[in-house]
Scaffold this active site. Structure first.
Site, PDB file in Angstrom:
ATOM      1  N   HIS A   1     -33.502  16.930  -5.991  1.00  0.00           N
ATOM      2  CA  HIS A   1     -33.508  15.730  -6.842  1.00  0.00           C
ATOM      3  C   HIS A   1     -34.909  15.285  -7.244  1.00  0.00           C
ATOM      4  CE1 HIS A   1     -29.234  14.672  -5.161  1.00  0.00           C
ATOM      5  NE2 HIS A   1     -29.219  15.620  -6.081  1.00  0.00           N
TER       6      HIS A   1
ATOM      7  N   GLN B   1     -32.251  16.572  -0.624  1.00  0.00           N
ATOM      8  CA  GLN B   1     -31.920  15.693  -1.758  1.00  0.00           C
ATOM      9  C   GLN B   1     -32.953  14.565  -1.839  1.00  0.00           C
ATOM     10  OE1 GLN B   1     -27.412  14.804  -1.861  1.00  0.00           O
ATOM     11  NE2 GLN B   1     -27.759  15.560   0.194  1.00  0.00           N
TER      12      GLN B   1
HETATM   13  C1  BJW Z   1     -27.810   9.021   9.276  1.00  0.00           C
HETATM   14  C2  BJW Z   1     -28.785   8.249   9.861  1.00  0.00           C
HETATM   15  C3  BJW Z   1     -29.412   8.813  10.958  1.00  0.00           C
HETATM   16  C4  BJW Z   1     -28.066   7.112   8.258  1.00  0.00           C
HETATM   17  N1  BJW Z   1     -29.050  10.027  11.377  1.00  0.00           N
HETATM   18  N2  BJW Z   1     -27.456  10.217   9.711  1.00  0.00           N
HETATM   19  C5  BJW Z   1     -18.209  16.503  -9.297  1.00  0.00           C
HETATM   20  C6  BJW Z   1     -17.313  15.544  -8.881  1.00  0.00           C
HETATM   21  C7  BJW Z   1     -17.583  14.182  -9.120  1.00  0.00           C
HETATM   22  C8  BJW Z   1     -18.742  13.769  -9.759  1.00  0.00           C
HETATM   23  C9  BJW Z   1     -19.644  14.729 -10.172  1.00  0.00           C
HETATM   24  C10 BJW Z   1     -19.366  16.067  -9.943  1.00  0.00           C
HETATM   25  N3  BJW Z   1     -20.409  16.795 -10.427  1.00  0.00           N
HETATM   26  C11 BJW Z   1     -21.337  15.935 -10.940  1.00  0.00           C
HETATM   27  C12 BJW Z   1     -20.879  14.677 -10.812  1.00  0.00           C
HETATM   28  C13 BJW Z   1     -21.604  13.437 -11.256  1.00  0.00           C
HETATM   29  C14 BJW Z   1     -22.689  12.974 -10.333  1.00  0.00           C
HETATM   30  C15 BJW Z   1     -22.060  12.669  -8.980  1.00  0.00           C
HETATM   31  O1  BJW Z   1     -22.146  13.405  -8.025  1.00  0.00           O
HETATM   32  N4  BJW Z   1     -21.448  11.489  -8.866  1.00  0.00           N
HETATM   33  C16 BJW Z   1     -20.832  11.076  -7.599  1.00  0.00           C
HETATM   34  C17 BJW Z   1     -21.528   9.802  -7.100  1.00  0.00           C
HETATM   35  C18 BJW Z   1     -19.369  10.904  -7.799  1.00  0.00           C
HETATM   36  N5  BJW Z   1     -23.748  13.962 -10.201  1.00  0.00           N
HETATM   37  C19 BJW Z   1     -24.747  14.037 -11.086  1.00  0.00           C
HETATM   38  O2  BJW Z   1     -24.784  13.318 -12.071  1.00  0.00           O
HETATM   39  C20 BJW Z   1     -25.802  15.103 -10.873  1.00  0.00           C
HETATM   40  N6  BJW Z   1     -26.005  15.818 -12.083  1.00  0.00           N
HETATM   41  C21 BJW Z   1     -25.126  16.680 -12.543  1.00  0.00           C
HETATM   42  O3  BJW Z   1     -24.148  17.027 -11.931  1.00  0.00           O
HETATM   43  O4  BJW Z   1     -25.450  17.170 -13.777  1.00  0.00           O
HETATM   44  C22 BJW Z   1     -24.520  18.008 -14.478  1.00  0.00           C
HETATM   45  C23 BJW Z   1     -25.177  18.406 -15.777  1.00  0.00           C
HETATM   46  C24 BJW Z   1     -25.224  19.743 -16.105  1.00  0.00           C
HETATM   47  C25 BJW Z   1     -25.817  20.120 -17.316  1.00  0.00           C
HETATM   48  C26 BJW Z   1     -26.371  19.162 -18.158  1.00  0.00           C
HETATM   49  C27 BJW Z   1     -26.340  17.820 -17.805  1.00  0.00           C
HETATM   50  C28 BJW Z   1     -25.738  17.442 -16.605  1.00  0.00           C
HETATM   51  C29 BJW Z   1     -27.148  14.467 -10.549  1.00  0.00           C
HETATM   52  C30 BJW Z   1     -27.153  13.731  -9.267  1.00  0.00           C
HETATM   53  C31 BJW Z   1     -28.529  13.068  -9.069  1.00  0.00           C
HETATM   54  C32 BJW Z   1     -28.550  12.145  -7.859  1.00  0.00           C
HETATM   55  N7  BJW Z   1     -29.745  11.380  -7.909  1.00  0.00           N
HETATM   56  C33 BJW Z   1     -30.049  10.440  -6.816  1.00  0.00           C
HETATM   57  C34 BJW Z   1     -31.296   9.622  -7.192  1.00  0.00           C
HETATM   58  C35 BJW Z   1     -32.551  10.481  -7.055  1.00  0.00           C
HETATM   59  C36 BJW Z   1     -33.780   9.711  -7.401  1.00  0.00           C
HETATM   60  C37 BJW Z   1     -34.050   8.558  -6.474  1.00  0.00           C
HETATM   61  O5  BJW Z   1     -34.199   8.745  -5.241  1.00  0.00           O
HETATM   62  O6  BJW Z   1     -34.092   7.432  -6.972  1.00  0.00           O
HETATM   63  O7  BJW Z   1     -30.243  11.155  -5.589  1.00  0.00           O
HETATM   64  S1  BJW Z   1     -28.668   9.352  -6.432  1.00  0.00           S
HETATM   65  C38 BJW Z   1     -28.953   9.322  -4.699  1.00  0.00           C
HETATM   66  O8  BJW Z   1     -27.814   9.953  -4.019  1.00  0.00           O
HETATM   67  C39 BJW Z   1     -30.162  10.263  -4.456  1.00  0.00           C
HETATM   68  C40 BJW Z   1     -29.728  10.997  -3.220  1.00  0.00           C
HETATM   69  O9  BJW Z   1     -30.469  12.205  -3.099  1.00  0.00           O
HETATM   70  C41 BJW Z   1     -28.252  11.199  -3.437  1.00  0.00           C
HETATM   71  C42 BJW Z   1     -27.475  11.504  -2.196  1.00  0.00           C
HETATM   72  O10 BJW Z   1     -27.517  10.444  -1.301  1.00  0.00           O
HETATM   73  P1  BJW Z   1     -27.625  10.742   0.260  1.00  0.00           P
HETATM   74  O11 BJW Z   1     -28.900  11.425   0.539  1.00  0.00           O
HETATM   75  O12 BJW Z   1     -26.407  11.427   0.718  1.00  0.00           O
HETATM   76  O13 BJW Z   1     -27.782   9.259   0.858  1.00  0.00           O
HETATM   77  P2  BJW Z   1     -26.636   8.197   1.242  1.00  0.00           P
HETATM   78  O14 BJW Z   1     -27.290   6.877   1.353  1.00  0.00           O
HETATM   79  O15 BJW Z   1     -25.459   8.303   0.340  1.00  0.00           O
HETATM   80  O16 BJW Z   1     -26.141   8.678   2.685  1.00  0.00           O
HETATM   81  C43 BJW Z   1     -26.965   8.601   3.836  1.00  0.00           C
HETATM   82  C44 BJW Z   1     -26.189   9.198   4.989  1.00  0.00           C
HETATM   83  O17 BJW Z   1     -27.027   9.228   6.117  1.00  0.00           O
HETATM   84  C45 BJW Z   1     -24.941   8.395   5.377  1.00  0.00           C
HETATM   85  O18 BJW Z   1     -23.846   9.288   5.525  1.00  0.00           O
HETATM   86  C46 BJW Z   1     -25.310   7.768   6.723  1.00  0.00           C
HETATM   87  O19 BJW Z   1     -24.196   7.656   7.601  1.00  0.00           O
HETATM   88  C47 BJW Z   1     -26.301   8.767   7.241  1.00  0.00           C
HETATM   89  N8  BJW Z   1     -27.290   8.259   8.172  1.00  0.00           N
HETATM   90  N9  BJW Z   1     -28.857   7.027   9.145  1.00  0.00           N
HETATM   91  C48 BJW Z   1     -28.054  10.670  10.704  1.00  0.00           C
HETATM   92  N10 BJW Z   1     -30.370   8.110  11.625  1.00  0.00           N
END
Ligand code: BJW
Ligand code: ZN
Length: 239
Positions: free
Chosen positions: A108, A90
């Site tokens: 992403h 991601q």
């Molecule tokens: C450690 C550590 C160490 C720390 N060792 N661990 C179903 C249900 C509900 C909502 C939705 C759904 N389906 C879609 C949605 C809406 C939405 C969504 O998911 N919302 C939720 C927030 C509720 N999703 C979307 O909008 C997606 N699009 C979509 O579904 O489109 C449908 C569509 C179809 C057809 C036409 C049009 C639309 C798109 C999602 C895009 C996400 N984008 C981002 C930004 C990317 C660009 C950028 O970087 O700026 O992606 S948001 C951000 O979150 C980024 C990340 O990749 C993503 C995930 O975050 P991640 O990687 O999990 O990071 P953190 O910070 O959350 O977690 C870090 C973890 O590491 C923690 O757990 C720590 O404990 C751990 N950690 N140090 C091990 N050393």
């Protein structure tokens, strides 16, 4: 012994030890008091492209100074050694490629690519800091934007279907450093579980996925993942 099909799904936690802030941590999740959900959206860019670009320019500068850590390097070693291996990330920081991983599905996008907000122009661009800000399209003069997937935007259908297929066919899925909150990425482990594959989670804290997985390995992945890989290599005679 036949080698299992291995798939890894990574999130921001895999790059934390490299110095890249995660999205939802207390210290790293905010930039100038904005949550990522307020900046990583098409409507934020339409409303204030300069603000959104300042956020990305800041992150590009920060990431440019970061290097892969032992978790990235372990995943690159898996890629080099295993015949059936897929890395799904991601992350947009490019550190998996820098570590030497080749079979990578970027769900992403990639912060080092820009695309036009109006026409089909795309370019690879590593300039930091980027000026002028916002940058303009050389073809149509509309604003360029980072080639990343924002909330409400669709992921690349071909990348998502390859990721879904890889997870559904996996004997073992490693879920590393993701909060498992953002969809559709958060759905992927369930395809492995539905097909009776094993899922190992590596995280410093429990997530909504933890109760469903085969084993939740708590701790920093830059330590726990190399240790797991060492045991795996011993078990399958790769060491
Ligand atoms: C450690 C550590 C160490 C720390 N060792 N661990 C179903 C249900 C509900 C909502 C939705 C759904 N389906 C879609 C949605 C809406 C939405 C969504 O998911 N919302 C939720 C927030 C509720 N999703 C979307 O909008 C997606 N699009 C979509 O579904 O489109 C449908 C569509 C179809 C057809 C036409 C049009 C639309 C798109 C999602 C895009 C996400 N984008 C981002 C930004 C990317 C660009 C950028 O970087 O700026 O992606 S948001 C951000 O979150 C980024 C990340 O990749 C993503 C995930 O975050 P991640 O990687 O999990 O990071 P953190 O910070 O959350 O977690 C870090 C973890 O590491 C923690 O757990 C720590 O404990 C751990 N950690 N140090 C091990 N050393
Ligand atoms: Zn253009």
């Amino acid at each position: 012994m036949t080698l299992p099909r291995l798939v890894a799904l990574t999130g921001a936690g895999v790059s934390a030890a490299s110095g890249v802030p995660t999205f939802r941590s207390a210290e790293g999740g905010l930039w100038r008091r904005h949550r990522p959900e307020e900046l990583a959206t098409p409507s934020a860019f339409a409303r204030d492209p300069a603000l959104v670009w300042e956020f990305y320019d800041w992150r590009r500068q920060l990431i440019a100074g970061c290097r892969p850590n032992p978790a990235h390097l372990t995943l690159a070693e898996m890629d080099a050694l295993l015949p059936h291996f897929t890395l799904i990330t991601q992350n947009v920081d490019g550190l998996h490629h820098q570590a030497g991983s080749r079979r990578v599905l970027c769900l992403h996008g990639d912060i080092w690519w820009l695309k036009c907000s109006r026409c089909h122009y795309r370019e690879e661009n590593h300039t930091v800091p980027l000026r002028p800000l916002p940058p303009l399209c050389p073809c149509c003069e509309a604003y360029l934007r980072p080639d990343v997937v924002w909330f409400g935007e669709a992921l690349s259908p071909s990348v998502l279907s390859r990721a879904t297929e890889a997870c559904a066919e996996a004997d073992i899925l490693l879920v590393i450093g993701t909060s498992a909150l953002v969809y559709p990425a958060a759905q992927l482990p369930f395809y492995t579980l539905q097909h009776r594959g094993r899922v190992y989670e590596f995280n410093t804290e429990p997530t909504p996925l933890s109760g469903h997985v085969t084993e939740s390995i708590l701790g920093p992945c830059e330590e726990t993942l190399p240790a797991w890989w060492c045991d795996f290599q011993n078990e399958y005679g790769l060491a």
